[in-house]
Design an enzyme around this catalytic site. Sequence first.
Site, PDB file in Angstrom:
ATOM      1  N   SER A 267      45.776  46.290  31.809  1.00  0.00           N
ATOM      2  CA  SER A 267      44.955  46.760  32.930  1.00  0.00           C
ATOM      3  C   SER A 267      45.692  47.529  34.016  1.00  0.00           C
ATOM      4  O   SER A 267      45.040  48.072  34.909  1.00  0.00           O
ATOM      5  CB  SER A 267      44.237  45.574  33.581  1.00  0.00           C
ATOM      6  OG  SER A 267      43.159  45.154  32.799  1.00  0.00           O
TER       7      SER A 267
ATOM      8  N   LYS B 168      44.182  46.169  44.579  1.00  0.00           N
ATOM      9  CA  LYS B 168      43.093  45.834  43.640  1.00  0.00           C
ATOM     10  C   LYS B 168      42.341  44.625  44.171  1.00  0.00           C
ATOM     11  O   LYS B 168      42.963  43.664  44.633  1.00  0.00           O
ATOM     12  CB  LYS B 168      43.673  45.552  42.257  1.00  0.00           C
ATOM     13  CG  LYS B 168      42.625  45.312  41.177  1.00  0.00           C
ATOM     14  CD  LYS B 168      43.289  45.071  39.821  1.00  0.00           C
ATOM     15  CE  LYS B 168      42.286  44.869  38.715  1.00  0.00           C
ATOM     16  NZ  LYS B 168      42.959  44.631  37.408  1.00  0.00           N
TER      17      LYS B 168
ATOM     18  N   SER C 234      41.565  47.477  33.621  1.00  0.00           N
ATOM     19  CA  SER C 234      40.593  47.161  34.643  1.00  0.00           C
ATOM     20  C   SER C 234      40.992  47.669  36.028  1.00  0.00           C
ATOM     21  O   SER C 234      40.150  47.705  36.925  1.00  0.00           O
ATOM     22  CB  SER C 234      40.391  45.644  34.720  1.00  0.00           C
ATOM     23  OG  SER C 234      41.588  45.008  35.136  1.00  0.00           O
TER      24      SER C 234
END
Lengths: 479, 112
Positions: free
Chosen positions: A178, A79, A154
């Site tokens: 997330s 990420k 997210s």
Amino acid sequence: MDLSTLTIDAARSAIAERTTTATALAESLYARIEDRDPAIGAFLTLSKDRALAKAAHIDALAAKGEKLPPLGGVPVGIKDVMVTRGVRTTAGSKILKNFIPPYDSTAVARMEAAGAVVLGKMNCDEFAMGSSNENSAYKPVHNPRDLTRVPGGSSGGSAAAVASGMAVVTLGSDTGGSIRQPASFCGVVGLMPTYGRVSRYGLIAFASSLDHIGPLAKTVKDAATVLGTIAGRDPMDSTSADLPVPDYVAELEKPVRGLKLGVAKEYFGEGLDKGVHTAIESAIQKLATLGCEIVPVSLPHTEYAIPTYYLVATAEASSNLARYDGVRYGHRAQNVRSLADMYERTRDEGFGAEVKRRIMLGTYALSAGYYDAYYLKAQRVRTLLTRDFEKAFEKVDAIVTPTSPTAAFKLGEKADDPLAMYLADIYTVTADLVGIPGISIPCGESRERLPVGLQILGRHFDEATILRVAHAYEQAREN
Amino acid sequence: MKVTEKDVLYVADLANLELTADERARMVRDLNSILDYIDRLNQLDTSDVPPMAQTSDRFGVDQAKQGSERFAYASRDDILNGLRKSLPRDEALANAPESDGTFFKVPKVIER
């Protein structure tokens, strides 16, 4: 080799047994990314040079017949909130559009030390603020199961890449759900470890008392392998816990018979989609048939978790994001009148709408005259939420809930209503506030034939139990 | 309505944001909608409940130890260079929007 179902063990043994090479595997993943990612949007940056150098190193080990490390040659994605030396890291924000970090985050360094091949950086909501990945300053991510829908957020890119076979496993971050919510929306496994279990050194900070790093994977075993790789004390992060790391993979095989699993009625109330409810109920039934004892528990303050979260998280974010001032790195506004003007215009130009909204809410909650009514109040309710779980864990070994009240929603559906978007996190935020670990695993489909996630929450530092329950369910589901 | 446009201007200033007129109007609307929802926290009497800023002094540490003793493992010897060497100057400055090779450059701070 079927990339869509490829696991860590399969990839590693194929390389060790010389039926493929780490280099060939990385190349085939890049070919798949080139083919599929234009429609999905999971990657923000590819790190081909770094990946191929690592793959060559693993291939040299394999050629010499040496034992490969636990993630030897396994293609992974990171990420884009974890810094990578020499590889652009944006946090999904324009303010870091050209940021090339001078160091590696500990989690990435540990993945690579264990042999992982980092393919690139995964798309995400800006500064990990969002539940749909629509807040990325670069592009939205599309859910591989239905391209008209969001992948969740997210860590939307991290979940979508695993679901579409563009990476074997990925790292995500979880501040309010997330990792778990996008795992649920994309039909993969997502694990948020206990607060302090994994070093956050090099994680771009959002809310420091809530931020966690964890894996997204196709199987519970892969998630356990990655956790074992990244967990443990790190002198560079004073919040990383000084506790031994169990052999999570070995723990998976322990029996689940006799474990007590709590079910809290507060997680099955208004707003829970009927199809999701049905899928969760049948997963709980399945766990009962495996010999787990299902025990009703009460978590009475659950309805206060979202307001508490959106005060604590935004207050911390307003402080953490003060560093983006256009001086040392990142975007700087041009043709400014003064230093103060530079700060304001840099931030106005660099931050997106949701980030500004949260900075404003957090600054307001901390400002003179409102601190007691908002931030301090939220900290007190955080104690009540924690006590709810301490009490429940006196009676049960783990708690099972839906991960999200609905399956993946349509792109644009909630984009103009921040409050509706915040409520998508209703079943996940509490674990972040309390600091307990949680995992989401696929458990059937909604009425729209979209993936549903079962969430299993455990005691502090007891990832082993939730992994074991998740693994047992996963095996039973497939039989 | 809890938050007015004046409040938004004041808070934006604290946060080093300026915001366009459109953004300000939208911010008034959004903050009020979120704060209305947050108001439900006032249903709870928390006068006897201690605040909790973070979880790590409560879990995963030796509860028999007091205060900072719980985190003694996180401290290190006070030695030159600490855990790692400082970044070389050129690397530390490499991401700077403007530098002179030795320092970060910013617009003039003091107006004459």
